[in-house]
Design a protein around this motif. Structure first.
Motif, PDB file in Angstrom:
ATOM      1  N   LEU A  71      16.380   9.739 115.328  1.00  0.00           N
ATOM      2  CA  LEU A  71      14.888   9.629 117.064  1.00  0.00           C
ATOM      3  C   LEU A  71      14.545   9.135 116.360  1.00  0.00           C
ATOM      4  O   LEU A  71      13.515   9.095 117.236  1.00  0.00           O
ATOM      5  N   LEU A  72      13.551   9.500 114.990  1.00  0.00           N
ATOM      6  CA  LEU A  72      12.896   9.258 114.795  1.00  0.00           C
ATOM      7  C   LEU A  72      12.740   7.594 114.555  1.00  0.00           C
ATOM      8  O   LEU A  72      10.937   6.935 115.107  1.00  0.00           O
ATOM      9  N   ASP A  73      13.305   6.890 114.218  1.00  0.00           N
ATOM     10  CA  ASP A  73      13.309   5.079 113.976  1.00  0.00           C
ATOM     11  C   ASP A  73      13.018   5.343 115.884  1.00  0.00           C
ATOM     12  O   ASP A  73      12.554   3.619 115.907  1.00  0.00           O
ATOM     13  N   GLY A 112      11.721  14.844 119.885  1.00  0.00           N
ATOM     14  CA  GLY A 112      10.825  13.811 118.743  1.00  0.00           C
ATOM     15  C   GLY A 112       9.827  12.965 119.690  1.00  0.00           C
ATOM     16  O   GLY A 112      10.010  12.735 120.634  1.00  0.00           O
ATOM     17  N   GLU A 113       8.654  12.719 118.493  1.00  0.00           N
ATOM     18  CA  GLU A 113       7.470  12.198 119.119  1.00  0.00           C
ATOM     19  C   GLU A 113       7.197  11.215 118.591  1.00  0.00           C
ATOM     20  O   GLU A 113       6.984  11.451 117.635  1.00  0.00           O
ATOM     21  N   GLY A 114       6.723  10.003 118.932  1.00  0.00           N
ATOM     22  CA  GLY A 114       6.440   9.145 118.727  1.00  0.00           C
ATOM     23  C   GLY A 114       4.804   8.557 118.463  1.00  0.00           C
ATOM     24  O   GLY A 114       4.552   8.548 120.042  1.00  0.00           O
ATOM     25  N   LYS A 115       3.568   8.271 117.604  1.00  0.00           N
ATOM     26  CA  LYS A 115       2.488   7.554 117.662  1.00  0.00           C
ATOM     27  C   LYS A 115       2.385   7.040 117.278  1.00  0.00           C
ATOM     28  O   LYS A 115       2.677   6.616 116.051  1.00  0.00           O
ATOM     29  N   VAL A 116       1.644   5.881 118.014  1.00  0.00           N
ATOM     30  CA  VAL A 116       1.331   4.485 117.332  1.00  0.00           C
ATOM     31  C   VAL A 116      -0.102   4.909 116.649  1.00  0.00           C
ATOM     32  O   VAL A 116      -1.161   5.471 116.877  1.00  0.00           O
ATOM     33  N   VAL A 117      -0.042   4.470 114.908  1.00  0.00           N
ATOM     34  CA  VAL A 117      -1.216   4.457 114.282  1.00  0.00           C
ATOM     35  C   VAL A 117      -2.126   2.871 114.129  1.00  0.00           C
ATOM     36  O   VAL A 117      -3.229   3.356 114.348  1.00  0.00           O
ATOM     37  N   HIS A 118      -1.180   1.796 114.251  1.00  0.00           N
ATOM     38  CA  HIS A 118      -1.917   0.770 114.493  1.00  0.00           C
ATOM     39  C   HIS A 118      -1.462  -0.069 114.881  1.00  0.00           C
ATOM     40  O   HIS A 118       0.026  -0.324 114.576  1.00  0.00           O
ATOM     41  N   ILE A 119      -1.565  -0.896 115.903  1.00  0.00           N
ATOM     42  CA  ILE A 119      -0.819  -2.116 116.042  1.00  0.00           C
ATOM     43  C   ILE A 119      -1.782  -3.452 115.945  1.00  0.00           C
ATOM     44  O   ILE A 119      -2.979  -3.568 116.909  1.00  0.00           O
ATOM     45  N   GLY A 120      -1.543  -4.786 114.937  1.00  0.00           N
ATOM     46  CA  GLY A 120      -2.375  -5.492 114.536  1.00  0.00           C
ATOM     47  C   GLY A 120      -1.638  -6.736 114.946  1.00  0.00           C
ATOM     48  O   GLY A 120      -0.371  -6.879 116.544  1.00  0.00           O
ATOM     49  N   ARG A 121      -1.650  -8.451 114.820  1.00  0.00           N
ATOM     50  CA  ARG A 121      -1.037  -9.281 115.187  1.00  0.00           C
ATOM     51  C   ARG A 121       0.376  -9.673 115.200  1.00  0.00           C
ATOM     52  O   ARG A 121       1.352 -10.112 115.895  1.00  0.00           O
ATOM     53  N   SER A 122       0.854  -9.646 113.167  1.00  0.00           N
ATOM     54  CA  SER A 122       1.902  -9.313 113.311  1.00  0.00           C
ATOM     55  C   SER A 122       2.480  -8.085 112.585  1.00  0.00           C
ATOM     56  O   SER A 122       3.992  -7.964 112.816  1.00  0.00           O
ATOM     57  N   ALA A 126       3.519   3.852 112.984  1.00  0.00           N
ATOM     58  CA  ALA A 126       3.747   4.758 113.995  1.00  0.00           C
ATOM     59  C   ALA A 126       3.735   5.473 113.250  1.00  0.00           C
ATOM     60  O   ALA A 126       4.652   6.106 112.132  1.00  0.00           O
ATOM     61  N   GLU A 127       3.940   6.910 113.488  1.00  0.00           N
ATOM     62  CA  GLU A 127       4.386   8.097 113.060  1.00  0.00           C
ATOM     63  C   GLU A 127       4.610   9.275 113.622  1.00  0.00           C
ATOM     64  O   GLU A 127       5.199   9.356 115.525  1.00  0.00           O
ATOM     65  N   GLY A 128       5.364   9.651 113.516  1.00  0.00           N
ATOM     66  CA  GLY A 128       6.081  10.825 114.156  1.00  0.00           C
ATOM     67  C   GLY A 128       6.961  11.948 113.426  1.00  0.00           C
ATOM     68  O   GLY A 128       7.035  12.494 112.311  1.00  0.00           O
ATOM     69  N   ARG A 129       7.371  12.647 115.022  1.00  0.00           N
ATOM     70  CA  ARG A 129       7.611  13.935 113.994  1.00  0.00           C
ATOM     71  C   ARG A 129       8.845  14.783 115.495  1.00  0.00           C
ATOM     72  O   ARG A 129       9.398  14.578 116.682  1.00  0.00           O
ATOM     73  N   ILE A 130       9.671  15.401 114.382  1.00  0.00           N
ATOM     74  CA  ILE A 130      10.711  16.048 114.817  1.00  0.00           C
ATOM     75  C   ILE A 130      11.119  18.250 115.415  1.00  0.00           C
ATOM     76  O   ILE A 130      10.680  18.207 113.950  1.00  0.00           O
ATOM     77  N   HIS A 140       9.728  14.197 109.657  1.00  0.00           N
ATOM     78  CA  HIS A 140       8.948  13.454 109.748  1.00  0.00           C
ATOM     79  C   HIS A 140       8.479  12.541 109.463  1.00  0.00           C
ATOM     80  O   HIS A 140       9.743  12.211 108.455  1.00  0.00           O
ATOM     81  N   GLY A 141       8.540  11.740 109.836  1.00  0.00           N
ATOM     82  CA  GLY A 141       8.416  10.358 108.971  1.00  0.00           C
ATOM     83  C   GLY A 141       7.257   9.182 109.764  1.00  0.00           C
ATOM     84  O   GLY A 141       6.084   9.278 110.652  1.00  0.00           O
ATOM     85  N   THR A 142       7.343   7.747 108.954  1.00  0.00           N
ATOM     86  CA  THR A 142       6.661   6.869 109.748  1.00  0.00           C
ATOM     87  C   THR A 142       7.296   5.250 109.232  1.00  0.00           C
ATOM     88  O   THR A 142       8.101   4.988 109.067  1.00  0.00           O
ATOM     89  N   THR A 143       6.891   4.363 110.157  1.00  0.00           N
ATOM     90  CA  THR A 143       7.537   3.146 110.456  1.00  0.00           C
ATOM     91  C   THR A 143       6.410   1.631 109.961  1.00  0.00           C
ATOM     92  O   THR A 143       5.556   2.818 110.670  1.00  0.00           O
ATOM     93  N   THR A 144       6.953   1.080 109.683  1.00  0.00           N
ATOM     94  CA  THR A 144       6.029  -0.123 110.322  1.00  0.00           C
ATOM     95  C   THR A 144       7.072  -1.539 110.610  1.00  0.00           C
ATOM     96  O   THR A 144       8.290  -1.290 110.379  1.00  0.00           O
ATOM     97  N   CYS A 145       6.128  -1.928 111.996  1.00  0.00           N
ATOM     98  CA  CYS A 145       6.427  -2.951 112.477  1.00  0.00           C
ATOM     99  C   CYS A 145       6.144  -4.309 112.347  1.00  0.00           C
ATOM    100  O   CYS A 145       5.268  -3.964 112.537  1.00  0.00           O
TER     101      CYS A 145
END
Length: 152
Positions: A71-73, A112-122, A126-130, A140-145
């Protein structure tokens, strides 16, 4: 839903809105498998919910941690996707999950709620909570994409 070529001409938010409109179809996808539904969808922010069920049980009798991780992913990845321009894709590079409390498998609503923290070129983060039905934090968690030109 649209073809891959059609999706390349749409922004991430437009793709997700089409997906949201078609979420009750029989198209196989992780959301359908897990019973996830979009409840809110805007640029840089996504909310999805699911109901727990006996299929989610782990050996100690509570909802398996993989359900929260999925759900967080999903909410964090879709939050990133919702902020991308047409022709831009992404994939998860890293997922970090912090589990706060166990959840029962007896039809509990998890949101679950996800919010962008930063978007760059590459890279994007984002961070999320359930939370459960009572608003208690479950995980709760974070991701790098990685962000890249979408394949055609």
């Amino acid at each position: 839903m649209t073809t891959t070529d059609d999706r390349a001409a749409l922004s991430g938010l437009e793709v997700l809105r089409r997906f949201q409109d078609a979420q009750d179809t029989d198209t196989p996808n992780i959301g359908r498998l897990m019973g996830m539904t979009f409840t809110e969808l805007e640029e840089g922010r996504v909310v999805m919910s699911l109901r727990t069920r006996p299929d989610f049980v782990n050996p100690i009798g509570t909802v398996h941690g993989g359900v929260a991780a999925t759900l967080l992913d999903s909410v964090m990845g879709c939050a990133v996707h919702s902020a991308l321009a047409p022709g831009v894709g992404y994939t998860t590079l890293e997922l970090s999950v912090n589990y706060i409390r166990a959840t029962s498998t007896d039809d509990r609503l998890l949101t679950g709620e996800g919010k962008v923290v930063h978007i760059g070129r590459s890279l994007a983060t984002a961070e999320g909570r359930i939370v459960d039905e009572k608003g208690r934090l479950i995980a709760h968690g974070t991701t790098t994409c990685m962000v890249f030109p979408a394949p055609r």
